[in-house]
Design a protein around this motif. Structure first.
Motif, PDB file in Angstrom:
ATOM      1  N   ARG A   1       1.922  -1.890  17.905  1.00 32.10           N
ATOM      2  CA  ARG A   1       0.774  -2.590  17.324  1.00 32.10           C
ATOM      3  C   ARG A   1       0.094  -1.746  16.258  1.00 32.10           C
ATOM      4  NH1 ARG A   1      -2.178  -4.649  21.641  1.00 32.10           N
ATOM      5  NH2 ARG A   1      -1.145  -6.627  21.321  1.00 32.10           N
ATOM      6  N   THR A   2      -0.200  -2.398  15.139  1.00 34.92           N
ATOM      7  CA  THR A   2      -0.964  -1.821  14.040  1.00 34.92           C
ATOM      8  C   THR A   2      -2.178  -2.708  13.816  1.00 34.92           C
ATOM      9  OG1 THR A   2       1.039  -0.990  12.959  1.00 34.92           O
ATOM     10  CG2 THR A   2      -0.930  -1.197  11.592  1.00 34.92           C
ATOM     11  N   VAL A   3      -3.357  -2.111  13.748  1.00 28.44           N
ATOM     12  CA  VAL A   3      -4.560  -2.834  13.349  1.00 28.44           C
ATOM     13  C   VAL A   3      -4.839  -2.450  11.911  1.00 28.44           C
ATOM     14  CG1 VAL A   3      -7.064  -3.053  13.678  1.00 28.44           C
ATOM     15  CG2 VAL A   3      -5.551  -3.014  15.670  1.00 28.44           C
ATOM     16  N   ALA A   4      -5.075  -3.459  11.073  1.00 27.14           N
ATOM     17  CA  ALA A   4      -5.351  -3.223   9.656  1.00 27.14           C
ATOM     18  C   ALA A   4      -6.666  -3.901   9.296  1.00 27.14           C
ATOM     19  CB  ALA A   4      -4.212  -3.757   8.801  1.00 27.14           C
ATOM     20  N   VAL A   5      -7.656  -3.106   8.914  1.00 33.09           N
ATOM     21  CA  VAL A   5      -8.916  -3.648   8.400  1.00 33.09           C
ATOM     22  C   VAL A   5      -8.738  -3.736   6.900  1.00 33.09           C
ATOM     23  CG1 VAL A   5     -11.416  -3.371   8.253  1.00 33.09           C
ATOM     24  CG2 VAL A   5     -10.195  -2.583  10.304  1.00 33.09           C
ATOM     25  N   VAL A   6      -8.568  -4.967   6.420  1.00 32.65           N
ATOM     26  CA  VAL A   6      -8.150  -5.188   5.040  1.00 32.65           C
ATOM     27  C   VAL A   6      -8.948  -6.313   4.397  1.00 32.65           C
ATOM     28  CG1 VAL A   6      -5.806  -4.316   5.406  1.00 32.65           C
ATOM     29  CG2 VAL A   6      -6.276  -6.734   5.784  1.00 32.65           C
ATOM     30  N   GLU A   7      -9.007  -6.270   3.088  1.00 33.86           N
ATOM     31  CA  GLU A   7      -9.710  -7.302   2.336  1.00 33.86           C
ATOM     32  C   GLU A   7      -9.026  -8.666   2.527  1.00 33.86           C
ATOM     33  OE1 GLU A   7     -12.542  -7.072   0.767  1.00 33.86           O
ATOM     34  OE2 GLU A   7     -12.762  -4.906   0.973  1.00 33.86           O
ATOM     35  N   PRO A   8      -9.797  -9.763   2.391  1.00 34.23           N
ATOM     36  CA  PRO A   8      -9.209 -11.105   2.563  1.00 34.23           C
ATOM     37  C   PRO A   8      -7.984 -11.354   1.692  1.00 34.23           C
ATOM     38  CG  PRO A   8     -11.594 -11.255   2.482  1.00 34.23           C
ATOM     39  CD  PRO A   8     -11.245  -9.818   2.157  1.00 34.23           C
ATOM     40  N   ASP A   9      -7.960 -10.789   0.480  1.00 37.00           N
ATOM     41  CA  ASP A   9      -6.798 -10.971  -0.399  1.00 37.00           C
ATOM     42  C   ASP A   9      -5.526 -10.422   0.241  1.00 37.00           C
ATOM     43  OD1 ASP A   9      -8.674 -11.861  -2.188  1.00 37.00           O
ATOM     44  OD2 ASP A   9      -8.532 -10.122  -3.512  1.00 37.00           O
ATOM     45  N   VAL A  10      -5.664  -9.336   0.967  1.00 39.74           N
ATOM     46  CA  VAL A  10      -4.509  -8.710   1.617  1.00 39.74           C
ATOM     47  C   VAL A  10      -4.032  -9.585   2.777  1.00 39.74           C
ATOM     48  CG1 VAL A  10      -3.697  -6.666   2.864  1.00 39.74           C
ATOM     49  CG2 VAL A  10      -5.203  -6.413   0.874  1.00 39.74           C
ATOM     50  N   VAL A  11      -4.961 -10.181   3.518  1.00 39.24           N
ATOM     51  CA  VAL A  11      -4.571 -11.101   4.591  1.00 39.24           C
ATOM     52  C   VAL A  11      -3.797 -12.267   3.991  1.00 39.24           C
ATOM     53  CG1 VAL A  11      -5.389 -12.629   6.439  1.00 39.24           C
ATOM     54  CG2 VAL A  11      -6.551 -10.449   6.027  1.00 39.24           C
ATOM     55  N   ARG A  12      -4.325 -12.848   2.915  1.00 42.98           N
ATOM     56  CA  ARG A  12      -3.635 -13.969   2.252  1.00 42.98           C
ATOM     57  C   ARG A  12      -2.222 -13.559   1.815  1.00 42.98           C
ATOM     58  NH1 ARG A  12      -8.655 -14.282  -0.687  1.00 42.98           N
ATOM     59  NH2 ARG A  12      -9.873 -15.994   0.172  1.00 42.98           N
ATOM     60  N   ALA A  13      -2.123 -12.416   1.159  1.00 44.21           N
ATOM     61  CA  ALA A  13      -0.821 -11.957   0.653  1.00 44.21           C
ATOM     62  C   ALA A  13       0.162 -11.718   1.791  1.00 44.21           C
ATOM     63  CB  ALA A  13      -0.998 -10.689  -0.179  1.00 44.21           C
ATOM     64  N   ALA A  14      -0.307 -11.151   2.895  1.00 40.81           N
ATOM     65  CA  ALA A  14       0.568 -10.892   4.050  1.00 40.81           C
ATOM     66  C   ALA A  14       1.078 -12.204   4.637  1.00 40.81           C
ATOM     67  CB  ALA A  14      -0.171 -10.077   5.105  1.00 40.81           C
ATOM     68  N   VAL A  15       0.202 -13.199   4.759  1.00 41.17           N
ATOM     69  CA  VAL A  15       0.617 -14.493   5.314  1.00 41.17           C
ATOM     70  C   VAL A  15       1.596 -15.186   4.373  1.00 41.17           C
ATOM     71  CG1 VAL A  15      -0.209 -16.808   5.947  1.00 41.17           C
ATOM     72  CG2 VAL A  15      -1.439 -14.781   6.750  1.00 41.17           C
ATOM     73  N   VAL A  16       1.317 -15.161   3.073  1.00 43.74           N
ATOM     74  CA  VAL A  16       2.239 -15.764   2.103  1.00 43.74           C
ATOM     75  C   VAL A  16       3.622 -15.134   2.246  1.00 43.74           C
ATOM     76  CG1 VAL A  16       2.774 -15.871  -0.378  1.00 43.74           C
ATOM     77  CG2 VAL A  16       0.513 -16.555   0.442  1.00 43.74           C
ATOM     78  N   HIS A  17       3.676 -13.809   2.311  1.00 43.60           N
ATOM     79  CA  HIS A  17       4.962 -13.127   2.429  1.00 43.60           C
ATOM     80  C   HIS A  17       5.636 -13.415   3.776  1.00 43.60           C
ATOM     81  CE1 HIS A  17       8.050 -10.126   1.859  1.00 43.60           C
ATOM     82  NE2 HIS A  17       7.835  -9.770   3.110  1.00 43.60           N
ATOM     83  N   ALA A  18       4.886 -13.277   4.856  1.00 49.63           N
ATOM     84  CA  ALA A  18       5.465 -13.420   6.195  1.00 49.63           C
ATOM     85  C   ALA A  18       6.075 -14.801   6.415  1.00 49.63           C
ATOM     86  CB  ALA A  18       4.404 -13.139   7.257  1.00 49.63           C
ATOM     87  N   LEU A  19       5.430 -15.819   5.885  1.00 48.77           N
ATOM     88  CA  LEU A  19       5.919 -17.185   6.102  1.00 48.77           C
ATOM     89  C   LEU A  19       6.814 -17.682   4.970  1.00 48.77           C
ATOM     90  CD1 LEU A  19       2.754 -18.923   7.577  1.00 48.77           C
ATOM     91  CD2 LEU A  19       4.647 -17.803   8.778  1.00 48.77           C
ATOM     92  N   GLY A  20       7.035 -16.850   3.963  1.00 53.26           N
ATOM     93  CA  GLY A  20       7.872 -17.268   2.841  1.00 53.26           C
ATOM     94  C   GLY A  20       7.247 -18.402   2.042  1.00 53.26           C
ATOM     95  N   LEU A  21       5.916 -18.431   1.976  1.00 53.25           N
ATOM     96  CA  LEU A  21       5.218 -19.479   1.237  1.00 53.25           C
ATOM     97  C   LEU A  21       5.292 -19.191  -0.260  1.00 53.25           C
ATOM     98  CD1 LEU A  21       1.951 -19.686   3.393  1.00 53.25           C
ATOM     99  CD2 LEU A  21       3.896 -21.265   3.436  1.00 53.25           C
ATOM    100  N   PRO A  22       5.188 -20.215  -1.070  1.00 51.54           N
ATOM    101  CA  PRO A  22       5.103 -19.954  -2.509  1.00 51.54           C
ATOM    102  C   PRO A  22       3.789 -19.228  -2.794  1.00 51.54           C
ATOM    103  CG  PRO A  22       4.738 -22.286  -2.049  1.00 51.54           C
ATOM    104  CD  PRO A  22       5.125 -21.631  -0.747  1.00 51.54           C
TER     105      PRO A  22
END
Length: 189
Positions: free
Chosen positions: A133-154
């Protein structure tokens, strides 16, 4: 073994309330710090803690009782010359450029970064997350980018993802395949 990533956006502050572009120096306010301190017990234990660079992620981590290392690749989307300015101010002064930047993931902010670039940068980091487990305190833009990448979203889906302060978005996976659990409030039970 599985990699588990717990993404926590920072507590609210004046810059977020005023819809200002990230400039790295904005702090969380006392109400945000109090909410983070109250939620400290809700953060799961982790093998490692990482932070986006910038004051509000460091301050939020501290209020949550976390000590972490800053990861430069987890910086939010670079808004270039718009850094620190209010969205309304930029819209009034450079409406066409702002509209292009928001509509086209290939378009970079003036002297800044495109949505596609931040998604690629965060995606490369995501693929290097170790097991455990990794906890990452990150800006909202980073959360968005991680989700886009993880799910293969455009990358055009980036701006369609709302990320509230002090919530939890969890990614788990192995071998490049990620599952998503999102939106849980970070609050003590």
């Amino acid at each position: 073994m599985t990699s588990r990533l717990v993404l926590v956006p920072p507590a609210i502050g004046v810059a977020l309330r005023e819809a200002r572009f990230y400039d790295g120096s904005s702090s969380i306010d006392e109400a945000g710090a109090a909410r983070a301190r109250a939620a400290a017990g809700a953060v799961p234990e982790a093998a490692r803690v990482v932070l986006s660079p910038g004051a509000r992620c460091r301050e939020t981590a501290e209020a949550l009782g976390l000590r972490g290392v800053v990861a430069a690749e987890l910086a939010p989307l670079d808004a270039g010359r718009w850094r620190g300015r209010a969205l309304a101010e930029v819209a009034a002064a450079e409406g066409e450029a702002l509209a292009r930047w928001l509509a086209d993931p290939e378009c970079a902010a003036p002297d800044g970064e495109s949505v596609r670039a931040v998604c690629a940068r965060v995606g490369r980091w995501l693929e290097s997350v170790p097991e455990g487990r990794t906890v990452a305190v990150v800006e909202p833009d980073v959360v968005r980018a991680a989700v886009v990448h993880a799910l293969g979203l455009p990358s055009g889906a980036f701006w369609r993802l709302d990320v509230a302060p002090l919530t939890v978005t969890e990614l788990s996976g192995r071998a490049g395949r990620w599952n998503l659990r999102l939106g849980r409030p970070l609050a003590a039970d």
